[in-house]
Structure formats: C-alpha cells, structure tokens
Enzyme design. Structure first.
Site, mmCIF file in Angstrom:
data_model
loop_
_atom_site.group_PDB
_atom_site.id
_atom_site.type_symbol
_atom_site.label_atom_id
_atom_site.label_comp_id
_atom_site.label_asym_id
_atom_site.label_seq_id
_atom_site.Cartn_x
_atom_site.Cartn_y
_atom_site.Cartn_z
ATOM 1 N N GLU A 179 31.438 -5.703 34.624
ATOM 2 C CA GLU A 179 32.234 -5.310 35.530
ATOM 3 C C GLU A 179 33.793 -5.227 35.298
ATOM 4 O O GLU A 179 34.008 -5.875 34.355
ATOM 5 C CB GLU A 179 32.078 -6.180 36.759
ATOM 6 C CG GLU A 179 31.102 -5.789 37.898
ATOM 7 C CD GLU A 179 31.786 -4.630 38.727
ATOM 8 O OE1 GLU A 179 32.485 -3.924 38.267
ATOM 9 O OE2 GLU A 179 31.384 -4.537 39.713
ATOM 10 N N ASP A 180 34.207 -4.448 36.133
ATOM 11 C CA ASP A 180 35.841 -4.180 35.865
ATOM 12 C C ASP A 180 36.566 -5.304 36.548
ATOM 13 O O ASP A 180 37.458 -6.100 35.988
ATOM 14 C CB ASP A 180 36.355 -2.842 36.060
ATOM 15 C CG ASP A 180 35.803 -2.467 37.484
ATOM 16 O OD1 ASP A 180 34.950 -3.191 38.125
ATOM 17 O OD2 ASP A 180 36.528 -1.425 37.988
ATOM 18 N N ASP A 193 36.217 -9.182 42.871
ATOM 19 C CA ASP A 193 37.232 -9.591 44.039
ATOM 20 C C ASP A 193 36.763 -10.436 45.156
ATOM 21 O O ASP A 193 36.794 -11.865 44.989
ATOM 22 C CB ASP A 193 37.660 -7.940 44.658
ATOM 23 C CG ASP A 193 38.937 -7.963 45.351
ATOM 24 O OD1 ASP A 193 39.156 -8.955 46.130
ATOM 25 O OD2 ASP A 193 39.216 -7.027 45.671
ATOM 26 N N PHE A 208 47.315 -5.146 44.616
ATOM 27 C CA PHE A 208 46.275 -3.849 44.347
ATOM 28 C C PHE A 208 46.500 -3.308 42.928
ATOM 29 O O PHE A 208 47.493 -2.725 42.717
ATOM 30 C CB PHE A 208 46.281 -2.747 45.310
ATOM 31 C CG PHE A 208 45.399 -2.068 45.341
ATOM 32 C CD1 PHE A 208 44.017 -2.377 45.821
ATOM 33 C CD2 PHE A 208 45.510 -0.699 44.697
ATOM 34 C CE1 PHE A 208 43.055 -1.602 45.720
ATOM 35 C CE2 PHE A 208 44.285 0.037 44.658
ATOM 36 C CZ PHE A 208 43.085 -0.315 45.096
ATOM 37 N N ARG A 264 42.180 6.132 37.023
ATOM 38 C CA ARG A 264 41.276 5.303 36.442
ATOM 39 C C ARG A 264 41.646 5.620 34.825
ATOM 40 O O ARG A 264 41.222 4.849 34.002
ATOM 41 C CB ARG A 264 39.832 6.070 36.583
ATOM 42 C CG ARG A 264 39.201 5.567 37.904
ATOM 43 C CD ARG A 264 37.861 5.904 37.978
ATOM 44 N NE ARG A 264 37.375 6.055 39.117
ATOM 45 C CZ ARG A 264 36.680 4.947 39.950
ATOM 46 N NH1 ARG A 264 36.594 3.915 39.348
ATOM 47 N NH2 ARG A 264 35.937 5.419 41.135
HETATM 48 C C1 PRP Z 1 35.227 -2.132 42.579
HETATM 49 C C2 PRP Z 1 34.906 -3.034 41.447
HETATM 50 C C3 PRP Z 1 33.720 -3.874 41.728
HETATM 51 C C4 PRP Z 1 33.861 -4.414 43.253
HETATM 52 C C5 PRP Z 1 34.620 -5.482 43.428
HETATM 53 O O1 PRP Z 1 34.275 -1.065 42.868
HETATM 54 O O2 PRP Z 1 34.543 -1.832 40.489
HETATM 55 O O3 PRP Z 1 32.701 -3.326 41.564
HETATM 56 O O4 PRP Z 1 34.998 -3.295 43.618
HETATM 57 O O5 PRP Z 1 34.848 -5.967 44.568
HETATM 58 P P1 PRP Z 1 34.251 -7.177 45.365
HETATM 59 O O6 PRP Z 1 34.274 -8.402 44.379
HETATM 60 O O7 PRP Z 1 35.021 -7.559 46.509
HETATM 61 O O8 PRP Z 1 32.643 -6.574 45.816
HETATM 62 P P2 PRP Z 1 34.389 0.053 44.060
HETATM 63 O O9 PRP Z 1 33.585 -0.125 44.838
HETATM 64 O O10 PRP Z 1 35.948 0.180 44.193
HETATM 65 O O11 PRP Z 1 33.717 1.473 43.180
HETATM 66 P P3 PRP Z 1 34.213 2.094 41.554
HETATM 67 O O12 PRP Z 1 33.772 1.074 40.463
HETATM 68 O O13 PRP Z 1 33.421 3.286 41.674
HETATM 69 O O14 PRP Z 1 35.824 2.210 41.671
#
Ligand code: PRP
Length: 189
Positions: A107-108, A111, A160, A173
């Site tokens: 994962e990136d 949160d 953010f 990105r």
């Molecule tokens: C972002 C990120 C994680 C998630 C983390 O994804 O890549 O998957 O939010 O947040 P959390 O811990 O509060 O659940 P996003 O839905 O923005 O999709 P993306 O990866 O396509 O940008």
C-alpha cells in the site's frame, strides 16, 4: 494558445517536500531486503492496491531478489476529496487464486485503516497461508481501525500529502517525491 494554468507543473502546488526521492530510494531498498529475507523459499504474492501504490510497488519489487508473483486489487474510498468517505468498494478483484500462498499487501498510505481492514478481511476469506502488510506511509494520528503493519516506510504527520502515487482529484501521482499540497489548491472553488 496554452493557458498559464496548463503550463504550471504539479510541483508548483507543493508547499513542502516531506520525503524526497533519495529517502524513498533508501527506504525501499531496506524494505526490499527485509522482505526477501523473510520470504525466501516461500510462494510469495505481492497484492498491490491500485492506483496509489503503483510507483511504490514498481520500485519495491525490483528490490526483492526472490521469485514472486503480482496481483492487484482496486479499492476506492476517497473519490475527489481529501477526506475518506468511510465507504470501501472493491472496483477490481484479484486475477488469480491465493489459497495456500503467502500474500504481502503493498500500500502507499495507511490513514484511517478502513481500506486495509476491508482488504485484509477480503483476502483472508480466500484462505492464503499468510497475509502481511507493507505500507510506504503511515499517518497514525488518523487511525480509526487498529492495523498491525509488518513493513513500514515512514510515519508522517496529519497533513494532506500527494506524489509518488498519491493523488488529489487524480493529479500529482507522477511527482517523484512525497509533498504537502498547498491548502489553497483544495480550498479553491
Ligand atoms: C488511498 C490510499 C489507501 C487509502 C488509505 O486510496 O491509497 O488505499 O486511501 O486510507 P484509509 O487508511 O483511510 O482507508 P484512494 O481511495 O485515495 O485510492 P487511490 O489509491 O486510487 O488513490
């Protein structure tokens, strides 16, 4: 005629670089070496969460010098907002079975933890031999769901962030570093 807005680069909207390219590279190398040591001789599948984790996955996999397979999940919870909607949807499921295999979720950012909690439940229901988590960024101040992280890159403050896969409204990105977005960018009408 090209407007001034279109000539601006994504980096112009960054208030502060939190993690620069060199620091990312060093950390990815460290994580890759640890993962290779831990999974040597095991049937490893890296499951990456699209789209944000893509640059991290691409760099990390090249620092893991053991046999591995790749698979992808697309999960959406944020949409065009800086706040999580709290609703997790699987937009694209795995292409191959993971039963009996060792899954490492890449994962990136972690949160609230809502996305990963949902993803881990979804994966465990398919009876893999193990499921572990690797995230480049961790924002502990925002956690709502407790999650144990096995491989962590950087803990960051509650700001953010965009870049290196992370977006705001699908932009930024492609920045090669992790930066804090100028608030006026997401506050503008
Ligand atoms: C972002 C990120 C994680 C998630 C983390 O994804 O890549 O998957 O939010 O947040 P959390 O811990 O509060 O659940 P996003 O839905 O923005 O999709 P993306 O990866 O396509 O940008």
């Amino acid at each position: 005629m090209v407007s001034a807005t279109r000539l601006a680069t994504p980096a112009d909207d960054i208030a502060e670089v939190l993690v620069d390219e060199g620091a990312i590279e060093t950390k990815v190398r460290e994580l890759g070496a640890r993962i290779a040591d831990d999974y040597r001789g095991k049937d490893l599948v890296l499951v990456s969460i699209l789209k944000g984790a893509l640059p991290f996955l691409a760099d990390l996999m090249r620092q893991i010098p053991i046999p591995l397979a790749l698979d992808f999940l697309e999960v959406s919870s944020y949409g065009a907002s800086t706040e999580s909607s709290g609703v997790v949807r699987i937009l694209k499921d795995l292409a191959n079975p993971i039963e009996g295999r060792h899954v490492l979720v890449v994962e990136d950012i972690l949160d609230t933890g809502g996305t990963l909690a949902h993803v881990v439940d979804h994966l465990r229901s398919q009876r893999p031999a193990s499921v572990r988590l690797c995230t480049l960024l961790d924002k502990p101040a925002r956690r709502l769901v407790p999650i144990e992280i096995d491989y962590k890159g950087f803990e960051i403050p509650d700001k953010f962030v965009v870049g290196y896969g992370l977006d705001y409204a699908e932009r930024y990105r492609n920045l090669p570093f992790i930066g804090v977005l100028k608030p006026e960018v997401y506050r503008s009408p």
